[in-house]
Design a protein around this motif. Sequence first.
Motif, mmCIF file in Angstrom:
data_model
loop_
_atom_site.group_PDB
_atom_site.id
_atom_site.type_symbol
_atom_site.label_atom_id
_atom_site.label_comp_id
_atom_site.label_asym_id
_atom_site.label_seq_id
_atom_site.Cartn_x
_atom_site.Cartn_y
_atom_site.Cartn_z
ATOM 1 N N ASP A 125 66.553 -11.566 -50.378
ATOM 2 C CA ASP A 125 66.239 -10.152 -50.555
ATOM 3 C C ASP A 125 64.868 -9.814 -49.985
ATOM 4 N N THR A 126 63.921 -10.701 -50.181
ATOM 5 C CA THR A 126 62.576 -10.486 -49.641
ATOM 6 C C THR A 126 62.593 -10.492 -48.117
ATOM 7 N N ILE A 127 63.337 -11.421 -47.535
ATOM 8 C CA ILE A 127 63.413 -11.494 -46.072
ATOM 9 C C ILE A 127 64.060 -10.240 -45.509
ATOM 10 N N VAL A 128 65.173 -9.821 -46.097
ATOM 11 C CA VAL A 128 65.859 -8.622 -45.616
ATOM 12 C C VAL A 128 64.967 -7.395 -45.787
ATOM 13 N N ALA A 129 64.282 -7.316 -46.922
ATOM 14 C CA ALA A 129 63.379 -6.179 -47.143
ATOM 15 C C ALA A 129 62.223 -6.195 -46.151
ATOM 16 N N SER A 130 61.731 -7.375 -45.816
ATOM 17 C CA SER A 130 60.620 -7.425 -44.863
ATOM 18 C C SER A 130 61.074 -7.076 -43.453
ATOM 19 N N ILE A 131 62.305 -7.456 -43.120
ATOM 20 C CA ILE A 131 62.802 -7.143 -41.778
ATOM 21 C C ILE A 131 63.049 -5.643 -41.640
#
Length: 129
Positions: A102-108
């Motif tokens: 979720d953090t990776i997707v939110a950062s992208i």
Amino acid sequence: MMWGKIATLFLSGPFNRIFASVDHYVSNDTKRQDIRANAINRFAETAAEERADARRYRVFWFIWCLFSGSVGFWFFAITIDTVFDFSWSVSDYPPSVKPYVDTIVASIFGSGGLVATAQALSSAIRGRR
């Protein structure tokens, strides 16, 4: 005509004080909104500078590609398996990995959108647009 002048004479003082209070309140509210807009804009600029500073290093891009690439491949496999009903039986992200995904997707997808939203809000609060 005379009664109108007398009424104006007696009522002009209280009405002037009331309207002055309203003008003072609106002025204070505008100043508060300007301070809020400046704080949001400063936060957005600082966040953008921090991300730009981190992006200067190759290690950042290597780690970013490693994690986002694997998350992207996994998401692609889940989507293809779900849409076309293949027999791959790709499971969703495990609960231990889900917060990181979720953090990776939110950062992208979220970092640019967050900065753009904060800048749009601060511009709207200031009354530029």
